[in-house]
Design a protein around this motif. Sequence first.
Motif, PDB file in Angstrom:
ATOM      1  N   HIS A 162       0.833  -1.203   0.000  1.00  0.00           N
ATOM      2  CA  HIS A 162       0.000   0.000   0.000  1.00  0.00           C
ATOM      3  C   HIS A 162       0.864   1.247   0.000  1.00  0.00           C
ATOM      4  O   HIS A 162       1.989   1.243   0.524  1.00  0.00           O
ATOM      5  CB  HIS A 162      -0.939  -0.004   1.214  1.00  0.00           C
ATOM      6  CG  HIS A 162      -1.945  -1.114   1.193  1.00  0.00           C
ATOM      7  ND1 HIS A 162      -3.102  -1.049   0.456  1.00  0.00           N
ATOM      8  CD2 HIS A 162      -1.920  -2.333   1.793  1.00  0.00           C
ATOM      9  CE1 HIS A 162      -3.773  -2.190   0.623  1.00  0.00           C
ATOM     10  NE2 HIS A 162      -3.079  -2.964   1.426  1.00  0.00           N
ATOM     11  N   SER A 163       0.331   2.305  -0.557  1.00  0.00           N
ATOM     12  CA  SER A 163       1.060   3.573  -0.616  1.00  0.00           C
ATOM     13  C   SER A 163       1.181   4.195   0.767  1.00  0.00           C
ATOM     14  O   SER A 163       0.327   3.980   1.635  1.00  0.00           O
ATOM     15  CB  SER A 163       0.351   4.552  -1.559  1.00  0.00           C
ATOM     16  OG  SER A 163       0.294   4.042  -2.877  1.00  0.00           O
ATOM     17  N   VAL A 164       2.258   4.924   0.953  1.00  0.00           N
ATOM     18  CA  VAL A 164       2.438   5.746   2.158  1.00  0.00           C
ATOM     19  C   VAL A 164       2.510   7.197   1.685  1.00  0.00           C
ATOM     20  O   VAL A 164       3.532   7.643   1.170  1.00  0.00           O
ATOM     21  CB  VAL A 164       3.721   5.362   2.931  1.00  0.00           C
ATOM     22  CG1 VAL A 164       3.922   6.296   4.123  1.00  0.00           C
ATOM     23  CG2 VAL A 164       3.647   3.921   3.408  1.00  0.00           C
ATOM     24  N   LEU A 165       1.405   7.905   1.853  1.00  0.00           N
ATOM     25  CA  LEU A 165       1.329   9.262   1.321  1.00  0.00           C
ATOM     26  C   LEU A 165       1.517  10.272   2.455  1.00  0.00           C
ATOM     27  O   LEU A 165       1.155   9.994   3.606  1.00  0.00           O
ATOM     28  CB  LEU A 165      -0.014   9.494   0.637  1.00  0.00           C
ATOM     29  CG  LEU A 165      -0.327   8.531  -0.512  1.00  0.00           C
ATOM     30  CD1 LEU A 165      -1.701   8.820  -1.095  1.00  0.00           C
ATOM     31  CD2 LEU A 165       0.736   8.614  -1.602  1.00  0.00           C
ATOM     32  N   PRO A 166       2.109  11.433   2.153  1.00  0.00           N
ATOM     33  CA  PRO A 166       2.312  12.444   3.195  1.00  0.00           C
ATOM     34  C   PRO A 166       0.974  12.835   3.830  1.00  0.00           C
ATOM     35  O   PRO A 166      -0.069  12.899   3.160  1.00  0.00           O
ATOM     36  CB  PRO A 166       2.917  13.627   2.435  1.00  0.00           C
ATOM     37  CG  PRO A 166       3.488  13.030   1.195  1.00  0.00           C
ATOM     38  CD  PRO A 166       2.623  11.857   0.844  1.00  0.00           C
ATOM     39  N   GLN A 167       1.005  13.094   5.148  1.00  0.00           N
ATOM     40  CA  GLN A 167      -0.198  13.542   5.850  1.00  0.00           C
ATOM     41  C   GLN A 167      -0.521  14.979   5.470  1.00  0.00           C
ATOM     42  O   GLN A 167       0.366  15.823   5.361  1.00  0.00           O
ATOM     43  CB  GLN A 167       0.028  13.447   7.367  1.00  0.00           C
ATOM     44  CG  GLN A 167       0.298  12.029   7.870  1.00  0.00           C
ATOM     45  CD  GLN A 167      -0.882  11.094   7.647  1.00  0.00           C
ATOM     46  OE1 GLN A 167      -2.015  11.433   7.952  1.00  0.00           O
ATOM     47  NE2 GLN A 167      -0.591   9.920   7.093  1.00  0.00           N
ATOM     48  N   ALA A 168      -1.789  15.237   5.275  1.00  0.00           N
ATOM     49  CA  ALA A 168      -2.204  16.594   4.902  1.00  0.00           C
ATOM     50  C   ALA A 168      -2.025  17.541   6.082  1.00  0.00           C
ATOM     51  O   ALA A 168      -2.108  17.145   7.220  1.00  0.00           O
ATOM     52  CB  ALA A 168      -3.664  16.578   4.471  1.00  0.00           C
TER      53      ALA A 168
END
Length: 316
Positions: free
Chosen positions: A310-316
């Motif tokens: 799964h992707s690890v995307l930066p927290q908004a």
Amino acid sequence: MPALKIIFAGTPDFAVPALAALVASQHEVVMVLTQPDRPAGRGMKLKASPVKELALQYQIPVLQPETLKDADIQAQIAAVEADVMIVAAYGLIIPTSVLNMPALGCYNIHASLLPRWRGAAPIQRALLAGDAETGVTIMEVVPALDAGAMVEKGVLPITERDTAQSLHDGLSAMGAQLMVKAMDTLATQRSLPAEPQDETLVTYAAKLQKAEAGIDWTQSAEAISRQVRAFNPFPVAQAKLNEDICRIWMATAMDGNAEPGVVVSVGDAIVVGCGEGLLRIEELQMPGGKRLQAAQFMAGHALKPGDRFHSVLPQA
């Protein structure tokens, strides 16, 4: 050829080959400037910089100020009456008054082909951008960031398997050779021809942020491979596997199509689908575990085709 009296300003591993090469040359390193000892390791004990450790081996006087703006520090630098100052990843701002002290100037080893990639992370940014080559520039030090006129350049091709570490090591060695060559010329000619940088071609290499390490599987395999290799050894690219953060140390792109994040095959490598192409993961690490080659990893993890990263995307 007369010998130059040199002040060397540097701190990390990148600067060590240059100092070693200058010590081995006919020139004399009369002082080393390096950053103060910093806490390191689990015990957070004070640790000397790699440059300091080498300087002490050769009994070169070492100065470790927190700032070069202090009048007493400037007096100590002036007192050695150096011909030239050489800077390699020093990490402190050098005031104009200090730059003007050496009779023959101040020169820097910068790990890019200036004016491309001025700034803190030129090696990683060149990799991330997909540059075909990188290199070293020997340049005059001026108050503006990496803006000095260029004296010498060396080019290093970037291969599909290069990491930030491998390029770091290659550029460090190249910079040492180029700097000694430049100092030999300076010793005989008393000046170095320099070419101003074309300001219209400047790009900036911003400092790496840990948030950039998260892998987005909708990106192309080529882009993810560059990310993995640019962030080896720091901060190391990351994806989620079974709710755990998996660190990916080496991966290359290959042709093919599969749903982003889905495991296509396992074996000597773990092949995963991307937005475009396939990513061939060769080395990875789970929390608390060691870095493992894919085949070793598979011996202890029940990963199979159809499973998903799964992707690890930066927290908004």
